[in-house]
Write a protein that holds these residues in place. Sequence first.
Motif, PDB file in Angstrom:
ATOM      1  N   SER A 138      -2.349   3.694   2.357  1.00  0.00           N
ATOM      2  CA  SER A 138      -2.648   3.725   0.925  1.00  0.00           C
ATOM      3  C   SER A 138      -1.356   3.732   0.108  1.00  0.00           C
ATOM      4  O   SER A 138      -1.256   3.054  -0.925  1.00  0.00           O
ATOM      5  CB  SER A 138      -3.489   4.960   0.595  1.00  0.00           C
ATOM      6  OG  SER A 138      -3.691   5.079  -0.802  1.00  0.00           O
ATOM      7  N   PHE A 139      -0.364   4.484   0.592  1.00  0.00           N
ATOM      8  CA  PHE A 139       0.923   4.551  -0.092  1.00  0.00           C
ATOM      9  C   PHE A 139       1.591   3.177  -0.113  1.00  0.00           C
ATOM     10  O   PHE A 139       2.107   2.732  -1.146  1.00  0.00           O
ATOM     11  CB  PHE A 139       1.820   5.579   0.599  1.00  0.00           C
ATOM     12  CG  PHE A 139       3.195   5.695  -0.005  1.00  0.00           C
ATOM     13  CD1 PHE A 139       3.369   6.122  -1.311  1.00  0.00           C
ATOM     14  CD2 PHE A 139       4.319   5.393   0.745  1.00  0.00           C
ATOM     15  CE1 PHE A 139       4.635   6.236  -1.865  1.00  0.00           C
ATOM     16  CE2 PHE A 139       5.588   5.502   0.209  1.00  0.00           C
ATOM     17  CZ  PHE A 139       5.746   5.922  -1.101  1.00  0.00           C
ATOM     18  N   VAL A 140       1.576   2.489   1.020  1.00  0.00           N
ATOM     19  CA  VAL A 140       2.172   1.151   1.101  1.00  0.00           C
ATOM     20  C   VAL A 140       1.492   0.217   0.100  1.00  0.00           C
ATOM     21  O   VAL A 140       2.159  -0.512  -0.647  1.00  0.00           O
ATOM     22  CB  VAL A 140       2.038   0.579   2.530  1.00  0.00           C
ATOM     23  CG1 VAL A 140       2.435  -0.898   2.568  1.00  0.00           C
ATOM     24  CG2 VAL A 140       2.885   1.383   3.508  1.00  0.00           C
ATOM     25  N   GLN A 141       0.175   0.232   0.079  1.00  0.00           N
ATOM     26  CA  GLN A 141      -0.568  -0.622  -0.846  1.00  0.00           C
ATOM     27  C   GLN A 141      -0.177  -0.325  -2.292  1.00  0.00           C
ATOM     28  O   GLN A 141       0.057  -1.246  -3.090  1.00  0.00           O
ATOM     29  CB  GLN A 141      -2.070  -0.431  -0.647  1.00  0.00           C
ATOM     30  CG  GLN A 141      -2.952  -1.240  -1.582  1.00  0.00           C
ATOM     31  CD  GLN A 141      -2.988  -2.727  -1.297  1.00  0.00           C
ATOM     32  OE1 GLN A 141      -2.552  -3.174  -0.240  1.00  0.00           O
ATOM     33  NE2 GLN A 141      -3.503  -3.509  -2.235  1.00  0.00           N
ATOM     34  N   ARG A 142      -0.071   0.949  -2.621  1.00  0.00           N
ATOM     35  CA  ARG A 142       0.233   1.329  -3.996  1.00  0.00           C
ATOM     36  C   ARG A 142       1.660   0.973  -4.381  1.00  0.00           C
ATOM     37  O   ARG A 142       1.923   0.617  -5.533  1.00  0.00           O
ATOM     38  CB  ARG A 142      -0.040   2.822  -4.195  1.00  0.00           C
ATOM     39  CG  ARG A 142      -1.520   3.178  -4.102  1.00  0.00           C
ATOM     40  CD  ARG A 142      -1.765   4.655  -4.315  1.00  0.00           C
ATOM     41  NE  ARG A 142      -1.400   5.086  -5.665  1.00  0.00           N
ATOM     42  CZ  ARG A 142      -1.476   6.336  -6.089  1.00  0.00           C
ATOM     43  NH1 ARG A 142      -1.892   7.290  -5.244  1.00  0.00           N
ATOM     44  NH2 ARG A 142      -1.146   6.657  -7.320  1.00  0.00           N
ATOM     45  N   VAL A 143       2.581   1.051  -3.441  1.00  0.00           N
ATOM     46  CA  VAL A 143       3.961   0.642  -3.722  1.00  0.00           C
ATOM     47  C   VAL A 143       3.993  -0.823  -4.147  1.00  0.00           C
ATOM     48  O   VAL A 143       4.600  -1.186  -5.161  1.00  0.00           O
ATOM     49  CB  VAL A 143       4.872   0.863  -2.491  1.00  0.00           C
ATOM     50  CG1 VAL A 143       6.193   0.104  -2.667  1.00  0.00           C
ATOM     51  CG2 VAL A 143       5.147   2.343  -2.289  1.00  0.00           C
ATOM     52  N   PHE A 144       3.317  -1.671  -3.377  1.00  0.00           N
ATOM     53  CA  PHE A 144       3.359  -3.099  -3.681  1.00  0.00           C
ATOM     54  C   PHE A 144       2.496  -3.467  -4.885  1.00  0.00           C
ATOM     55  O   PHE A 144       2.744  -4.485  -5.548  1.00  0.00           O
ATOM     56  CB  PHE A 144       2.980  -3.910  -2.452  1.00  0.00           C
ATOM     57  CG  PHE A 144       4.009  -3.823  -1.361  1.00  0.00           C
ATOM     58  CD1 PHE A 144       5.335  -4.107  -1.628  1.00  0.00           C
ATOM     59  CD2 PHE A 144       3.658  -3.421  -0.075  1.00  0.00           C
ATOM     60  CE1 PHE A 144       6.303  -4.010  -0.637  1.00  0.00           C
ATOM     61  CE2 PHE A 144       4.624  -3.333   0.922  1.00  0.00           C
ATOM     62  CZ  PHE A 144       5.944  -3.620   0.643  1.00  0.00           C
ATOM     63  N   GLU A 145       1.500  -2.642  -5.178  1.00  0.00           N
ATOM     64  CA  GLU A 145       0.719  -2.881  -6.395  1.00  0.00           C
ATOM     65  C   GLU A 145       1.537  -2.579  -7.645  1.00  0.00           C
ATOM     66  O   GLU A 145       1.194  -3.045  -8.744  1.00  0.00           O
ATOM     67  CB  GLU A 145      -0.564  -2.046  -6.379  1.00  0.00           C
ATOM     68  CG  GLU A 145      -1.618  -2.599  -5.432  1.00  0.00           C
ATOM     69  CD  GLU A 145      -2.874  -1.758  -5.375  1.00  0.00           C
ATOM     70  OE1 GLU A 145      -2.830  -0.604  -5.871  1.00  0.00           O
ATOM     71  OE2 GLU A 145      -3.891  -2.234  -4.827  1.00  0.00           O
ATOM     72  N   CYS A 146       2.631  -1.849  -7.488  1.00  0.00           N
ATOM     73  CA  CYS A 146       3.525  -1.602  -8.624  1.00  0.00           C
ATOM     74  C   CYS A 146       4.201  -2.893  -9.079  1.00  0.00           C
ATOM     75  O   CYS A 146       4.652  -2.999 -10.222  1.00  0.00           O
ATOM     76  CB  CYS A 146       4.590  -0.571  -8.258  1.00  0.00           C
ATOM     77  SG  CYS A 146       3.980   1.127  -8.139  1.00  0.00           S
ATOM     78  N   VAL A 147       4.297  -3.875  -8.180  1.00  0.00           N
ATOM     79  CA  VAL A 147       4.952  -5.143  -8.526  1.00  0.00           C
ATOM     80  C   VAL A 147       3.998  -6.321  -8.458  1.00  0.00           C
ATOM     81  O   VAL A 147       4.417  -7.474  -8.332  1.00  0.00           O
ATOM     82  CB  VAL A 147       6.188  -5.403  -7.626  1.00  0.00           C
ATOM     83  CG1 VAL A 147       7.289  -4.423  -7.951  1.00  0.00           C
ATOM     84  CG2 VAL A 147       5.818  -5.338  -6.146  1.00  0.00           C
ATOM     85  N   GLY A 148       2.687  -6.063  -8.535  1.00  0.00           N
ATOM     86  CA  GLY A 148       1.716  -7.153  -8.527  1.00  0.00           C
ATOM     87  C   GLY A 148       0.467  -6.788  -7.759  1.00  0.00           C
ATOM     88  O   GLY A 148      -0.103  -5.711  -7.936  1.00  0.00           O
ATOM     89  N   THR A 149       0.041  -7.688  -6.875  1.00  0.00           N
ATOM     90  CA  THR A 149      -1.116  -7.453  -6.013  1.00  0.00           C
ATOM     91  C   THR A 149      -0.660  -7.461  -4.562  1.00  0.00           C
ATOM     92  O   THR A 149       0.407  -7.986  -4.230  1.00  0.00           O
ATOM     93  CB  THR A 149      -2.197  -8.529  -6.218  1.00  0.00           C
ATOM     94  OG1 THR A 149      -1.622  -9.815  -5.964  1.00  0.00           O
ATOM     95  CG2 THR A 149      -2.741  -8.497  -7.631  1.00  0.00           C
TER      96      THR A 149
END
Length: 261
Positions: A138-149
């Motif tokens: 979940s953390f990994v997903q949220r990190v990359f959602e900070c810069v898009g999808t």
Amino acid sequence: MINETLGIIGGTGWLGGAIAKAVLAKALLPAGNLVISNRSGSHPLAQQGACLVTDNQDLVDRSDVIIIAVRPEHFTSLNINATGKTVISLMAGIKAQAIIAQTSAAAVVRAMPNAAVEIEQSFTPWYCAGEVEATTRSFVQRVFECVGTAAEVQEEDFIDYLSALSGTGPAFPALLMTALANQAMAAGIPGDIAQLAAKNVVVNSSQLLASRDAQQMIDALVAYRGVTAAALLAMSQGCFEEQIGRALQEGAAVARKGLQA
């Protein structure tokens, strides 16, 4: 707000730096929980509360999750020990098992953002190797959602293929825009008008696709049997899609070769 500590090796470069800025801007974690390595030990991100270190192993020791955002050819010289930790690699072509072997990480996430991280519009596919807890995923997903999808993929080879697709960022649109403008100028259209027309097609008009199905739009335009239909037919007869396929396969082949290239 997340309490994990994130370390970014290469966190002041264009890719790592864009992620670092976005993570802080979105308040994903406390500023003090972001650790960045930098040879000089100074960077404007420190003024926002990020922790800067000059030693990569120091960064690893302080962090729960480590992002490696360096050029692939620089990986072998990192010499870090990430035993028991999760490493996220943004390096093209370096297999997860090779990263585990060199860093002793408990798990490796291979991810491939693109240049659109600068405007927080990247698509980032990512793949997990090793045991990764649900909270870390979940953390990994949220990190990359900070810069898009972002989206998790289930096969590592998909990352290599997508390196040649979404990983190219604006490269394919830039090529199309240049070709459209060049052909318009060859037909006698003034350069400034040709550039404006090509940019409108690639940058502005294509935004309609954000809310419409691409194939349905193509089918509707072809059914109208007008100017656009004639242009699309010429492109399809010229094996446009097959050329795209070859381009993606060539790029993916380079990604799969990795450091052997």
